[in-house]
Design a protein around this motif. Structure first.
Motif, PDB file in Angstrom:
ATOM      1  N   MET A 173     -24.777  -9.126  11.491  1.00  0.00           N
ATOM      2  CA  MET A 173     -23.855  -9.329  10.375  1.00  0.00           C
ATOM      3  C   MET A 173     -23.397  -7.957   9.856  1.00  0.00           C
ATOM      4  SD  MET A 173     -24.531 -11.293   6.732  1.00  0.00           S
ATOM      5  CE  MET A 173     -25.868 -12.211   7.491  1.00  0.00           C
ATOM      6  N   ARG A 174     -22.092  -7.841   9.610  1.00  0.00           N
ATOM      7  CA  ARG A 174     -21.522  -6.573   9.146  1.00  0.00           C
ATOM      8  C   ARG A 174     -20.741  -6.840   7.856  1.00  0.00           C
ATOM      9  NH1 ARG A 174     -17.294  -2.717  11.564  1.00  0.00           N
ATOM     10  NH2 ARG A 174     -18.277  -0.666  11.447  1.00  0.00           N
ATOM     11  N   ILE A 175     -21.109  -6.119   6.802  1.00  0.00           N
ATOM     12  CA  ILE A 175     -20.578  -6.391   5.468  1.00  0.00           C
ATOM     13  C   ILE A 175     -19.932  -5.136   4.923  1.00  0.00           C
ATOM     14  CG2 ILE A 175     -21.177  -7.125   3.125  1.00  0.00           C
ATOM     15  CD1 ILE A 175     -23.920  -8.006   4.748  1.00  0.00           C
ATOM     16  N   LEU A 176     -18.736  -5.277   4.353  1.00  0.00           N
ATOM     17  CA  LEU A 176     -18.131  -4.210   3.564  1.00  0.00           C
ATOM     18  C   LEU A 176     -18.532  -4.434   2.114  1.00  0.00           C
ATOM     19  CD1 LEU A 176     -16.241  -1.783   3.155  1.00  0.00           C
ATOM     20  CD2 LEU A 176     -14.374  -3.437   2.866  1.00  0.00           C
ATOM     21  N   HIS A 177     -19.175  -3.432   1.527  1.00  0.00           N
ATOM     22  CA  HIS A 177     -19.699  -3.532   0.168  1.00  0.00           C
ATOM     23  C   HIS A 177     -18.878  -2.638  -0.757  1.00  0.00           C
ATOM     24  CE1 HIS A 177     -23.467  -3.071  -2.638  1.00  0.00           C
ATOM     25  NE2 HIS A 177     -22.508  -3.788  -3.186  1.00  0.00           N
ATOM     26  N   LEU A 178     -18.228  -3.261  -1.736  1.00  0.00           N
ATOM     27  CA  LEU A 178     -17.415  -2.584  -2.746  1.00  0.00           C
ATOM     28  C   LEU A 178     -17.952  -2.957  -4.125  1.00  0.00           C
ATOM     29  CD1 LEU A 178     -13.903  -3.644  -1.372  1.00  0.00           C
ATOM     30  CD2 LEU A 178     -15.145  -1.548  -0.803  1.00  0.00           C
ATOM     31  N   SER A 179     -17.637  -2.135  -5.144  1.00  0.00           N
ATOM     32  CA  SER A 179     -18.069  -2.495  -6.485  1.00  0.00           C
ATOM     33  C   SER A 179     -17.351  -1.669  -7.535  1.00  0.00           C
ATOM     34  CB  SER A 179     -19.586  -2.287  -6.627  1.00  0.00           C
ATOM     35  OG  SER A 179     -20.092  -3.005  -7.738  1.00  0.00           O
ATOM     36  N   ASP A 180     -17.394  -2.181  -8.758  1.00  0.00           N
ATOM     37  CA  ASP A 180     -17.012  -1.447  -9.965  1.00  0.00           C
ATOM     38  C   ASP A 180     -15.597  -0.887  -9.889  1.00  0.00           C
ATOM     39  OD1 ASP A 180     -19.581  -1.286 -11.793  1.00  0.00           O
ATOM     40  OD2 ASP A 180     -20.233  -1.098  -9.719  1.00  0.00           O
ATOM     41  N   THR A 181     -14.645  -1.812  -9.756  1.00  0.00           N
ATOM     42  CA  THR A 181     -13.229  -1.438  -9.760  1.00  0.00           C
ATOM     43  C   THR A 181     -12.672  -1.296 -11.173  1.00  0.00           C
ATOM     44  OG1 THR A 181     -12.787  -3.795  -9.403  1.00  0.00           O
ATOM     45  CG2 THR A 181     -12.626  -2.345  -7.495  1.00  0.00           C
ATOM     46  N   HIS A 182     -13.225  -1.993 -12.150  1.00  0.00           N
ATOM     47  CA  HIS A 182     -12.849  -1.852 -13.568  1.00  0.00           C
ATOM     48  C   HIS A 182     -11.329  -1.937 -13.777  1.00  0.00           C
ATOM     49  CE1 HIS A 182     -16.839  -0.783 -15.244  1.00  0.00           C
ATOM     50  NE2 HIS A 182     -17.059  -0.340 -14.018  1.00  0.00           N
ATOM     51  N   LEU A 183     -10.719  -2.948 -13.187  1.00  0.00           N
ATOM     52  CA  LEU A 183      -9.271  -3.115 -13.312  1.00  0.00           C
ATOM     53  C   LEU A 183      -8.881  -3.590 -14.711  1.00  0.00           C
ATOM     54  CD1 LEU A 183      -8.622  -4.868  -9.884  1.00  0.00           C
ATOM     55  CD2 LEU A 183      -8.181  -2.474 -10.446  1.00  0.00           C
ATOM     56  N   TYR A 184      -7.637  -3.307 -15.084  1.00  0.00           N
ATOM     57  CA  TYR A 184      -7.109  -3.682 -16.393  1.00  0.00           C
ATOM     58  C   TYR A 184      -5.961  -4.677 -16.242  1.00  0.00           C
ATOM     59  CZ  TYR A 184      -9.465   0.409 -18.471  1.00  0.00           C
ATOM     60  OH  TYR A 184     -10.385   1.338 -18.900  1.00  0.00           O
ATOM     61  N   GLY A 185      -5.817  -5.544 -17.238  1.00  0.00           N
ATOM     62  CA  GLY A 185      -4.613  -6.365 -17.312  1.00  0.00           C
ATOM     63  C   GLY A 185      -3.388  -5.555 -17.672  1.00  0.00           C
ATOM     64  N   ASP A 186      -3.572  -4.488 -18.446  1.00  0.00           N
ATOM     65  CA  ASP A 186      -2.486  -3.592 -18.864  1.00  0.00           C
ATOM     66  C   ASP A 186      -2.334  -2.476 -17.831  1.00  0.00           C
ATOM     67  OD1 ASP A 186      -0.760  -1.791 -20.019  1.00  0.00           O
ATOM     68  OD2 ASP A 186      -1.978  -1.426 -21.811  1.00  0.00           O
ATOM     69  N   PRO A 187      -1.218  -2.418 -17.098  1.00  0.00           N
ATOM     70  CA  PRO A 187      -1.082  -1.394 -16.052  1.00  0.00           C
ATOM     71  C   PRO A 187      -1.044   0.026 -16.585  1.00  0.00           C
ATOM     72  CG  PRO A 187       0.984  -2.597 -16.368  1.00  0.00           C
ATOM     73  CD  PRO A 187      -0.057  -3.321 -17.158  1.00  0.00           C
ATOM     74  N   ALA A 188      -0.824   0.214 -17.881  1.00  0.00           N
ATOM     75  CA  ALA A 188      -0.790   1.569 -18.446  1.00  0.00           C
ATOM     76  C   ALA A 188      -2.180   2.065 -18.846  1.00  0.00           C
ATOM     77  CB  ALA A 188       0.132   1.598 -19.670  1.00  0.00           C
ATOM     78  N   ALA A 189      -3.189   1.190 -18.851  1.00  0.00           N
ATOM     79  CA  ALA A 189      -4.524   1.587 -19.296  1.00  0.00           C
ATOM     80  C   ALA A 189      -5.186   2.518 -18.278  1.00  0.00           C
ATOM     81  CB  ALA A 189      -5.383   0.349 -19.515  1.00  0.00           C
ATOM     82  N   ARG A 190      -5.987   3.434 -18.791  1.00  0.00           N
ATOM     83  CA  ARG A 190      -6.708   4.390 -17.947  1.00  0.00           C
ATOM     84  C   ARG A 190      -8.185   4.393 -18.334  1.00  0.00           C
ATOM     85  NH1 ARG A 190      -2.802   3.509 -15.763  1.00  0.00           N
ATOM     86  NH2 ARG A 190      -1.104   4.882 -15.082  1.00  0.00           N
ATOM     87  N   HIS A 191      -9.031   4.384 -17.329  1.00  0.00           N
ATOM     88  CA  HIS A 191     -10.474   4.382 -17.563  1.00  0.00           C
ATOM     89  C   HIS A 191     -10.898   5.756 -18.067  1.00  0.00           C
ATOM     90  CE1 HIS A 191     -14.728   3.272 -16.208  1.00  0.00           C
ATOM     91  NE2 HIS A 191     -14.334   2.264 -16.964  1.00  0.00           N
ATOM     92  N   TYR A 192     -11.568   5.776 -19.217  1.00  0.00           N
ATOM     93  CA  TYR A 192     -11.917   7.026 -19.904  1.00  0.00           C
ATOM     94  C   TYR A 192     -10.693   7.913 -20.112  1.00  0.00           C
ATOM     95  CZ  TYR A 192     -16.715   5.595 -19.446  1.00  0.00           C
ATOM     96  OH  TYR A 192     -17.885   4.881 -19.551  1.00  0.00           O
ATOM     97  N   GLY A 193      -9.531   7.271 -20.302  1.00  0.00           N
ATOM     98  CA  GLY A 193      -8.299   8.002 -20.547  1.00  0.00           C
ATOM     99  C   GLY A 193      -7.799   8.793 -19.362  1.00  0.00           C
ATOM    100  N   ARG A 194      -8.369   8.538 -18.184  1.00  0.00           N
ATOM    101  CA  ARG A 194      -8.070   9.400 -17.028  1.00  0.00           C
ATOM    102  C   ARG A 194      -7.796   8.651 -15.735  1.00  0.00           C
ATOM    103  NH1 ARG A 194     -11.927  14.442 -15.038  1.00  0.00           N
ATOM    104  NH2 ARG A 194     -11.179  14.559 -12.877  1.00  0.00           N
ATOM    105  N   ILE A 195      -8.617   7.664 -15.393  1.00  0.00           N
ATOM    106  CA  ILE A 195      -8.569   7.055 -14.063  1.00  0.00           C
ATOM    107  C   ILE A 195      -7.666   5.823 -14.066  1.00  0.00           C
ATOM    108  CG2 ILE A 195      -9.901   6.000 -12.200  1.00  0.00           C
ATOM    109  CD1 ILE A 195     -10.473   8.967 -12.575  1.00  0.00           C
ATOM    110  N   ASP A 196      -6.665   5.834 -13.200  1.00  0.00           N
ATOM    111  CA  ASP A 196      -5.846   4.658 -12.918  1.00  0.00           C
ATOM    112  C   ASP A 196      -6.648   3.824 -11.924  1.00  0.00           C
ATOM    113  OD1 ASP A 196      -4.065   2.805 -11.803  1.00  0.00           O
ATOM    114  OD2 ASP A 196      -2.349   4.158 -11.962  1.00  0.00           O
ATOM    115  N   THR A 197      -7.280   2.769 -12.409  1.00  0.00           N
ATOM    116  CA  THR A 197      -8.231   2.036 -11.571  1.00  0.00           C
ATOM    117  C   THR A 197      -7.541   1.248 -10.459  1.00  0.00           C
ATOM    118  OG1 THR A 197      -8.276   0.220 -13.181  1.00  0.00           O
ATOM    119  CG2 THR A 197      -9.951   1.924 -13.399  1.00  0.00           C
ATOM    120  N   THR A 198      -6.301   0.828 -10.692  1.00  0.00           N
ATOM    121  CA  THR A 198      -5.557   0.147  -9.618  1.00  0.00           C
ATOM    122  C   THR A 198      -5.305   1.110  -8.468  1.00  0.00           C
ATOM    123  OG1 THR A 198      -4.493  -1.320 -11.209  1.00  0.00           O
ATOM    124  CG2 THR A 198      -3.460  -1.117  -9.058  1.00  0.00           C
TER     125      THR A 198
END
Length: 291
Positions: free
Chosen positions: A1-26
């Protein structure tokens, strides 16, 4: 079995929002998926939580718009766990209710050739720590009573480990003994988690646990000392499982510069932390953890 493991994307409903005022999570997620464009031979795509930062339905719609076609190209089912920033009821508007109780986004997904992922919702409304109710543990025992043809992967946002830093220990999963008892003797080959935003390994009831680095940022648990620090990086892991159980999982992890690191000021330099919390800020987060 081969799995791609992803996590913690922290996406926003508001496209202008930035994580910690810096990261465009999209952009951060798009960048990781672009890095993985040549990936092949994957049985499951597992996202272990904090899919959203704000819990908005629009953030989950964005997640599925990006991950559904990506997983479809691989011919792999997508499984998404709920984290402490997630709102299960909002995600349910797209994914439907969980398998045994609408309060939880708990699911068992089996591929056509018999690989299985069991997803547990460890979110606690308004809190940062993780918890599994007795009803969830009863359900997972019932599911695991029948082994899967190619073995089972358990996905839960909060790792069933003791965290590496003081702040993260205040945000850990409780009830580890109870979860370990529910998994003992089962066909679970590995437990996949996120939440810490840095890679970590361990075990619960003899089952290997793998924590994948975050996509929105990557925590530095070694060099930060009494601080809590994260860098503008993104990570993902490939988990390869010997379905006979004769050997533990083989895990390969990559880190890349964060594609969502927005220009201007200190942004764009991976050597400059996304955040660097001193002891006072750490204590405030601990006090607000909800325990």
């Amino acid at each position: 079995m081969r799995i791609l493991h992803l996590s913690d994307t922290h996406l926003y409903g508001d496209p202008a929002a930035r994580h910690y005022g810096r990261i465009d999570t999209t952009r951060a997620l798009r960048g990781v998926l672009e890095r993985l464009a040549g990936l092949e031979s994957v049985d499951l795509v597992v996202h272990t939580g904090d899919a959203s930062e704000d819990g908005a339905v629009e953030s989950y719609r964005l997640l599925r718009e990006l991950l559904d076609p990506f997983a479809a190209r691989l011919g792999a089912p997508l499984a998404v766990a709920m984290g402490n920033h997630d709102v299960p009821a909002a995600y349910a508007e797209l994914a439907g209710p969980g398998d045994h109780d609408p309060r939880y986004q708990d699911r068992a997904i089996t591929t056509a050739d018999g690989a299985r992922v069991v997803v547990l919702d460890s979110s606690v409304p308004g809190a940062g720590y993780g918890h599994l109710d007795p009803a969830q543990l009863d359900w997972v025992r019932e599911v695991l009573a029948r082994p899967a043809a190619r073995g089972t992967v358990l996905a839960v946002h909060h790792p069933p480990l003791v965290a590496a830093t003081r702040m993260l220990r205040a945000l850990d999963l409780d009830g580890l003994d109870e979860l370990g008892e529910a998994l003992t003797g089962s066909d679970v080959r590995v437990i996949l988690s996120g939440h810490y935003h840095h890679e970590m390994t361990g075990d619960l009831a003899g089952i290997p646990v793998h924590v994948v680095p975050g996509i929105t940022n990557v925590v530095d648990p070694v060099a930060a000392g009494e601080h809590e620090r994260s860098l503008a990086l993104s990570g993902a892991s490939l988990v390869e499982i010997d379905e006979t159980g004769a050997a533990g999982p083989r895990i390969i992890t990559s880190l890349w510069p964060n594609a969502g690191d927005t220009p201007g000021g200190d942004a764009g330099d991976v050597q400059i932390p996304v955040y660097d919390f001193g002891p006072g800020e750490v204590q405030a987060i601990i006090d607000a953890a909800g325990r």
